[in-house]
Design a protein around this motif. Structure first.
Motif, PDB file in Angstrom:
ATOM      1  N   ALA A   1       0.817  -1.333   0.267  1.00 31.64           N
ATOM      2  CA  ALA A   1      -0.165  -0.018   0.032  1.00 31.64           C
ATOM      3  C   ALA A   1       0.727   1.296  -0.040  1.00 31.64           C
ATOM      4  O   ALA A   1       0.377   2.359  -0.175  1.00 31.64           O
TER       5      ALA A   1
ATOM      6  N   TRP B   1       2.159  -3.436   4.141  1.00 32.25           N
ATOM      7  CA  TRP B   1       1.315  -4.430   3.970  1.00 32.25           C
ATOM      8  C   TRP B   1       0.087  -4.731   5.260  1.00 32.25           C
ATOM      9  O   TRP B   1       0.184  -4.918   6.353  1.00 32.25           O
TER      10      TRP B   1
ATOM     11  N   GLU C   1      -4.974  -7.547   1.664  1.00 33.24           N
ATOM     12  CA  GLU C   1      -4.478  -6.952   0.689  1.00 33.24           C
ATOM     13  C   GLU C   1      -3.464  -7.470  -0.282  1.00 33.24           C
ATOM     14  O   GLU C   1      -2.799  -8.318   0.279  1.00 33.24           O
TER      15      GLU C   1
END
Length: 395
Positions: free
Chosen positions: A222, A249, A253
């Motif tokens: 992310a 992370w 995800e």
């Protein structure tokens, strides 16, 4: 039970606690450091493969993860990598630079521990090892009463430098968070960081037997992307690129992995086709990836053709997949394998200049126990030095 009054009690004889004690001791403060292990600085001794990646020349606040990305700026600006390097050089410790500004001891991490011990001795800092801290309470005149196995220390200042939850076999405990909760401080949820990720059942089956294979890739969760080595393990993925991404992370995800960063594989295959070569795709791919990975990738994609037999659409799809492999990790290897703990004491509770609690005068939190987590490469040590120095200079 014997009572003793000092100017400051530091709980935790790791990187942050020791540098804090040194800075305070140099200012004439009577400082005692309490360590529950029988040996100080155990995590320093095992760091960097035993050579201690003690800082990174290129440290900025951008190298840290925190709910407040600006919090670390003040401390990092006032105790820089150059400051710690000067200390290392003053003690004649030989060191070298690896990639990306990472500095390591030439000999062993014990050189850094020895340096910190010498600095503590010179500053009159007292270190008590193998002692268990029990109840922490207040005193009638203000300050803290710290009960431990050998007596009670009374002090107007208490510094919590007990680290996080990572590597429990080295003595990691949730003690620091318990103290924070005792005094009503908020804590950002903790989770393992700089940690290997595990495959789900399907991916573990697909990549069975690939343990030990590595490749330079670009990985993104992310947060920012990292171009470093990826390593297949028996349970999933590791290597510097994965460890870096793991700090960003979150469960559920995906990761996006470019297996061929900087390579135009579509153009490479098109060149093979234009030349009329009957090169198999896996052979062409093995020019850029380890053969075992190239073979497994083509097997999983059901590609057994030569480059010449591929259509333009197939070439484009194959290249796109290699540049954007989406992996859904099942989880992490946990705190047992994590290098650091992300999350911790909410920075909103602390002064960014001194690390003192805003609502509890005299109480400080420094190092890994705080919600500031560095990327791989010496940044977490620099945060320990910087946050510890900030508190030590304020005591």
């Amino acid at each position: 039970m014997a009572r003793e009054t000092v100017d400051a009690v530091v709980v935790g004889a790791g990187a942050a606690g020791l540098i804090c004690a040194i800075e305070a001791g140099k200012r004439g403060r009577r400082v005692v450091v309490l360590e529950h292990n029988s040996q100080i600085a155990r995590k320093i001794l095992i760091s960097g493969g035993g050579r201690c990646n003690f800082t990174n020349r290129h440290t900025t606040a951008d190298n840290f993860v925190s709910r407040n990305p600006h919090f670390a700026k003040s401390a990092l600006a006032r105790f820089t990598p150059r400051d710690f390097i000067a200390l290392v050089e003053r003690h004649g410790i030989p060191y070298h630079e690896k990639t990306l500004g990472q500095l390591f001891c030439d000999r062993a991490a014990g050189d850094i521990v020895g340096m910190l011990e010498a600095e503590c001795a010179a500053a009159g800092v007292r270190i008590e090892t193998a002692c268990t801290v029990g109840r922490i309470g207040g005193t009638p005149g203000g300050g803290f009463a710290v009960e431990m196995s050998r007596g009670v220390f009374q002090s107007p200042a208490l510094v919590i430098a007990t680290g996080g939850l990572s590597i429990p076999k080295m003595g990691a405990t949730p003690f620091g968070y318990a103290v924070a909760r005792q005094f009503g401080l908020d804590i950002v949820e903790c989770h393992p960081a700089l940690v290997p990720l595990t495959f789900g059942g399907a991916d573990r089956e697909r990549f069975e037997g690939m343990a030990g294979v590595s490749a330079e890739v670009t990985v993104r969760a992310a947060g920012p992307s990292f171009r470093e080595k990826l390593l297949f393990t028996h349970r999933g993925l590791s290597g510097p690129a994965i460890l870096q991404a793991s700090s960003y992370w979150r469960a559920g995800e995906p990761l996006e992995i470019d297996l061929l960063p900087g390579v135009d594989f579509a153009a490479a295959l098109s060149a093979c086709r234009a030349a009329g070569a009957r090169t198999e795709v896996r052979t062409a791919l093995s020019r850029y990836l380890p053969k075992r990975l190239a073979d497994r990738w083509c097997l999983l994609q059901g590609i057994s053709k030569s480059a010449l037999a591929l259509s333009d659409r197939e070439v484009a799809a194959l290249a796109a997949h290699l540049h954007a492999w989406r992996v859904q990790p099942a989880g992490t290897e946990g705190f047992e394998k994590a290098e650091v703990t992300a999350g911790g004491v909410d920075t909103g509770e602390l002064s960014s200049k001194t690390m003192e609690c805003r609502n509890v005068p005299g109480l400080y939190f420094i190092g890994e126990v705080v919600d500031v987590t560095g990327q791989l490469g010496g940044f977490n040590f620099q945060w320990a030095w910087a946050s510890g120095a900030a508190a030590g200079r304020a005591l």
